[in-house]
Write a protein that holds these residues in place. Structure first.
Motif, PDB file in Angstrom:
ATOM      1  N   THR A   1       0.946  -1.016  -0.006  1.00 47.19           N
ATOM      2  CA  THR A   1      -0.139   0.006   0.059  1.00 47.19           C
ATOM      3  C   THR A   1       0.974   1.299   0.162  1.00 47.19           C
ATOM      4  O   THR A   1       0.498   2.209  -0.594  1.00 47.19           O
ATOM      5  CB  THR A   1      -0.964   0.057   1.375  1.00 47.19           C
ATOM      6  OG1 THR A   1      -1.720  -1.290   1.196  1.00 47.19           O
ATOM      7  CG2 THR A   1      -1.858   1.158   1.411  1.00 47.19           C
ATOM      8  N   SER A   2       1.967   1.283   0.859  1.00 50.19           N
ATOM      9  CA  SER A   2       2.764   2.326   0.838  1.00 50.19           C
ATOM     10  C   SER A   2       3.408   2.673  -0.601  1.00 50.19           C
ATOM     11  O   SER A   2       3.457   3.727  -0.932  1.00 50.19           O
ATOM     12  CB  SER A   2       3.884   2.214   1.843  1.00 50.19           C
ATOM     13  OG  SER A   2       3.398   1.906   3.180  1.00 50.19           O
ATOM     14  N   VAL A   3       3.841   1.614  -1.273  1.00 46.60           N
ATOM     15  CA  VAL A   3       4.486   1.621  -2.448  1.00 46.60           C
ATOM     16  C   VAL A   3       3.549   2.076  -3.668  1.00 46.60           C
ATOM     17  O   VAL A   3       3.782   2.876  -4.368  1.00 46.60           O
ATOM     18  CB  VAL A   3       5.102   0.517  -2.793  1.00 46.60           C
ATOM     19  CG1 VAL A   3       5.815   0.409  -4.201  1.00 46.60           C
ATOM     20  CG2 VAL A   3       6.216  -0.142  -2.044  1.00 46.60           C
ATOM     21  N   TYR A   4       2.391   1.761  -3.370  1.00 48.34           N
ATOM     22  CA  TYR A   4       1.261   2.166  -4.260  1.00 48.34           C
ATOM     23  C   TYR A   4       1.024   3.745  -4.138  1.00 48.34           C
ATOM     24  O   TYR A   4       0.948   4.467  -5.335  1.00 48.34           O
ATOM     25  CB  TYR A   4       0.087   1.557  -4.130  1.00 48.34           C
ATOM     26  CG  TYR A   4      -0.957   1.904  -5.108  1.00 48.34           C
ATOM     27  CD1 TYR A   4      -0.798   1.350  -6.425  1.00 48.34           C
ATOM     28  CD2 TYR A   4      -2.024   2.700  -4.978  1.00 48.34           C
ATOM     29  CE1 TYR A   4      -2.150   1.669  -7.395  1.00 48.34           C
ATOM     30  CE2 TYR A   4      -2.988   3.000  -5.960  1.00 48.34           C
ATOM     31  CZ  TYR A   4      -2.777   2.387  -7.231  1.00 48.34           C
ATOM     32  OH  TYR A   4      -4.060   2.874  -7.979  1.00 48.34           O
ATOM     33  N   LEU A   5       0.955   4.127  -2.922  1.00 49.89           N
ATOM     34  CA  LEU A   5       0.484   5.512  -2.923  1.00 49.89           C
ATOM     35  C   LEU A   5       1.761   6.310  -3.330  1.00 49.89           C
ATOM     36  O   LEU A   5       1.704   7.346  -3.952  1.00 49.89           O
ATOM     37  CB  LEU A   5       0.501   5.778  -1.177  1.00 49.89           C
ATOM     38  CG  LEU A   5      -0.551   5.211  -0.561  1.00 49.89           C
ATOM     39  CD1 LEU A   5      -0.580   5.410   1.076  1.00 49.89           C
ATOM     40  CD2 LEU A   5      -1.891   6.292  -0.947  1.00 49.89           C
ATOM     41  N   ALA A   6       3.074   5.854  -3.177  1.00 47.76           N
ATOM     42  CA  ALA A   6       4.250   6.675  -3.594  1.00 47.76           C
ATOM     43  C   ALA A   6       4.187   6.754  -5.213  1.00 47.76           C
ATOM     44  O   ALA A   6       4.350   7.567  -5.875  1.00 47.76           O
ATOM     45  CB  ALA A   6       5.609   6.103  -3.244  1.00 47.76           C
ATOM     46  N   MET A   7       4.068   5.510  -6.063  1.00 45.72           N
ATOM     47  CA  MET A   7       4.269   5.437  -7.314  1.00 45.72           C
ATOM     48  C   MET A   7       2.865   6.100  -7.877  1.00 45.72           C
ATOM     49  O   MET A   7       3.181   6.730  -8.945  1.00 45.72           O
ATOM     50  CB  MET A   7       4.017   3.777  -7.803  1.00 45.72           C
ATOM     51  CG  MET A   7       5.189   3.220  -7.525  1.00 45.72           C
ATOM     52  SD  MET A   7       5.508   1.329  -7.792  1.00 45.72           S
ATOM     53  CE  MET A   7       5.499   1.773  -9.441  1.00 45.72           C
TER      54      MET A   7
ATOM     55  N   PHE B   1       0.674   8.387  -6.689  1.00 43.89           N
ATOM     56  CA  PHE B   1       0.416   9.568  -6.345  1.00 43.89           C
ATOM     57  C   PHE B   1       1.390  10.465  -5.838  1.00 43.89           C
ATOM     58  O   PHE B   1       1.180  11.772  -5.317  1.00 43.89           O
ATOM     59  CB  PHE B   1      -0.657   9.555  -4.897  1.00 43.89           C
ATOM     60  CG  PHE B   1      -2.055   8.941  -5.455  1.00 43.89           C
ATOM     61  CD1 PHE B   1      -2.938   9.453  -6.368  1.00 43.89           C
ATOM     62  CD2 PHE B   1      -2.149   7.576  -4.878  1.00 43.89           C
ATOM     63  CE1 PHE B   1      -4.096   8.647  -6.391  1.00 43.89           C
ATOM     64  CE2 PHE B   1      -3.518   6.892  -5.330  1.00 43.89           C
ATOM     65  CZ  PHE B   1      -4.412   7.681  -6.137  1.00 43.89           C
ATOM     66  N   GLY B   2       2.505  10.008  -5.644  1.00 42.28           N
ATOM     67  CA  GLY B   2       3.581  10.850  -5.396  1.00 42.28           C
ATOM     68  C   GLY B   2       3.842  11.135  -3.824  1.00 42.28           C
ATOM     69  O   GLY B   2       4.247  12.056  -3.378  1.00 42.28           O
ATOM     70  N   VAL B   3       2.926  10.321  -3.066  1.00 40.89           N
ATOM     71  CA  VAL B   3       2.901  10.480  -1.585  1.00 40.89           C
ATOM     72  C   VAL B   3       4.049   9.972  -0.815  1.00 40.89           C
ATOM     73  O   VAL B   3       4.380   8.701  -0.842  1.00 40.89           O
ATOM     74  CB  VAL B   3       1.537   9.702  -1.238  1.00 40.89           C
ATOM     75  CG1 VAL B   3       1.585   9.809   0.401  1.00 40.89           C
ATOM     76  CG2 VAL B   3       0.404  10.454  -1.630  1.00 40.89           C
ATOM     77  N   LYS B   4       4.870  10.542  -0.096  1.00 36.55           N
ATOM     78  CA  LYS B   4       5.831  10.138   0.852  1.00 36.55           C
ATOM     79  C   LYS B   4       5.029   9.126   1.833  1.00 36.55           C
ATOM     80  O   LYS B   4       4.822   9.680   2.889  1.00 36.55           O
ATOM     81  CB  LYS B   4       6.730  11.081   1.256  1.00 36.55           C
ATOM     82  CG  LYS B   4       7.472  11.802   0.246  1.00 36.55           C
ATOM     83  CD  LYS B   4       8.424  12.759   0.912  1.00 36.55           C
ATOM     84  CE  LYS B   4       9.238  13.578  -0.059  1.00 36.55           C
ATOM     85  NZ  LYS B   4      10.070  14.517   0.517  1.00 36.55           N
ATOM     86  N   ALA B   5       5.382   7.975   1.806  1.00 37.51           N
ATOM     87  CA  ALA B   5       4.645   7.107   2.715  1.00 37.51           C
ATOM     88  C   ALA B   5       5.381   6.097   3.388  1.00 37.51           C
ATOM     89  O   ALA B   5       6.242   5.263   2.751  1.00 37.51           O
ATOM     90  CB  ALA B   5       3.410   5.992   2.038  1.00 37.51           C
ATOM     91  N   ALA B   6       5.611   6.284   4.808  1.00 38.99           N
ATOM     92  CA  ALA B   6       6.405   5.280   5.667  1.00 38.99           C
ATOM     93  C   ALA B   6       5.516   4.209   6.167  1.00 38.99           C
ATOM     94  O   ALA B   6       4.201   4.459   6.207  1.00 38.99           O
ATOM     95  CB  ALA B   6       7.130   6.165   6.596  1.00 38.99           C
ATOM     96  N   ASN B   7       6.072   3.223   6.462  1.00 35.48           N
ATOM     97  CA  ASN B   7       5.141   2.403   7.198  1.00 35.48           C
ATOM     98  C   ASN B   7       5.959   1.632   8.554  1.00 35.48           C
ATOM     99  O   ASN B   7       7.152   1.466   8.389  1.00 35.48           O
ATOM    100  CB  ASN B   7       4.532   0.989   6.306  1.00 35.48           C
ATOM    101  CG  ASN B   7       5.681   0.147   5.875  1.00 35.48           C
ATOM    102  OD1 ASN B   7       6.150  -0.890   6.595  1.00 35.48           O
ATOM    103  ND2 ASN B   7       6.145   0.508   4.538  1.00 35.48           N
ATOM    104  N   TYR B   8       5.130   1.413   9.475  1.00 34.59           N
ATOM    105  CA  TYR B   8       5.949   0.927  10.780  1.00 34.59           C
ATOM    106  C   TYR B   8       5.040  -0.482  11.322  1.00 34.59           C
ATOM    107  O   TYR B   8       3.925  -0.286  11.379  1.00 34.59           O
ATOM    108  CB  TYR B   8       5.711   2.124  11.622  1.00 34.59           C
ATOM    109  CG  TYR B   8       7.011   2.378  12.562  1.00 34.59           C
ATOM    110  CD1 TYR B   8       8.053   3.123  12.160  1.00 34.59           C
ATOM    111  CD2 TYR B   8       7.342   1.529  13.711  1.00 34.59           C
ATOM    112  CE1 TYR B   8       9.233   3.555  13.097  1.00 34.59           C
ATOM    113  CE2 TYR B   8       8.414   1.704  14.542  1.00 34.59           C
ATOM    114  CZ  TYR B   8       9.238   2.665  14.284  1.00 34.59           C
ATOM    115  OH  TYR B   8      10.539   2.829  14.955  1.00 34.59           O
TER     116      TYR B   8
END
Length: 271
Positions: free
Chosen positions: A160-166, A168-175
């Protein structure tokens, strides 16, 4: 089950044609054999595509579906001489929009996925950030994150994080929420000052058990009882911290991303 062939024909990579192919999912009673023909940008390649379409018609006993993104009018018209059902990006969407806006649309290959401009650079920067902040890899620069996903291991945070980045250009971290967090009864201290950016993911225990079992079969980590316990504890931690979460069990990364962006009211939802 009906068998039909679906061709994705483009003068570029075919990414846009592939996206239009999601339309086929609305017809589950038909099995579509998918044939991709990218870089179809000459009359010789058009002729080869026509031959493939004719052969598919003979084998299937029905005309194929052709999803095409060809900017060159001559190539488009030539391809349409064969017997197929055409979904034409330009004729259906681009050209009518050009008439409405009184503008001549760009028709070169790769326009929709150009490497030029700030949008591309933003996505590349976001992808690098996301990969460097996957699975709690580092806390450095976490203040730059636009969204921080939390949840138990293997609940879908990374894709999900990678999809957001690819997308929408969203810097998404996950923890990941781990046993130490459960024993302490609170979120990791590093996340406390970022609560406004955190979104949680949860998952049904049976699904998590199946996913983990593929990775570490027969382990306590993958056991159904441990999965149930971790999920219950993680949801309680998120509830106590006031974090909104979504269930990833039967949702695609596309759907999860839309939910996350809407809940976070991120500017990407208006792009």
């Amino acid at each position: 089950m009906i068998n039909r062939t679906a061709f994705f024909i483009s003068d570029g990579t075919g990414i846009t044609a592939g996206a239009l192919g999601k339309l086929l999912e609305h017809f589950p009673s038909t099995h579509f054999k998918q044939v991709r023909l990218p870089f179809t940008n000459t009359l010789e390649k058009i002729r080869l595509a026509q031959e493939a379409i004719a052969l598919a018609t003979e084998e299937d006993g029905g005309r194929p579906v052709v999803i095409m993104t060809l900017g060159d009018i001559a190539l488009r018209n030539s391809l349409k001489q064969c017997n197929a059902y055409f979904i034409d990006l330009f004729n259906t969407f681009i050209d009518p929009l050009g008439l409405e806006l009184d503008q001549k649309p760009l028709t070169g290959a790769g326009i929709a996925h150009s490497v030029m401009g700030s949008s591309y650079n933003e996505r590349m920067e976001a992808i690098n950030f996301t990969l460097n902040h996957d699975d709690g890899m580092t806390n450095n620069g976490l203040e730059e994150a636009e969204v921080i996903l939390v949840g138990v291991s293997r609940c879908g945070k990374t894709p999900t994080s990678v999809y957001l980045a690819m997308q929408f250009g969203v810097k998404a971290a996950n923890y990941p929420l781990i046993p130490e967090d459960f024993e302490r009864g609170t979120l990791p201290a590093v996340l406390h000052k970022h609560l406004g950016k955190i979104f949680g993911l949860t998952i049904k225990a049976e699904r998590l058990h199946a996913v983990r079992n593929e990775r570490r079969a027969g382990s306590f980590y993958a056991s159904l009882e441990n999965c149930r316990q971790e999920i219950a504890t993680a949801e309680n931690l998120m509830r106590t911290a006031g974090i909104t979460w979504a269930d990833s069990t039967s949702r695609s990364v596309e759907e999860l991303s839309a939910i996350i962006l809407e809940k976070m009211r991120h500017p990407a939802i208006s792009k």
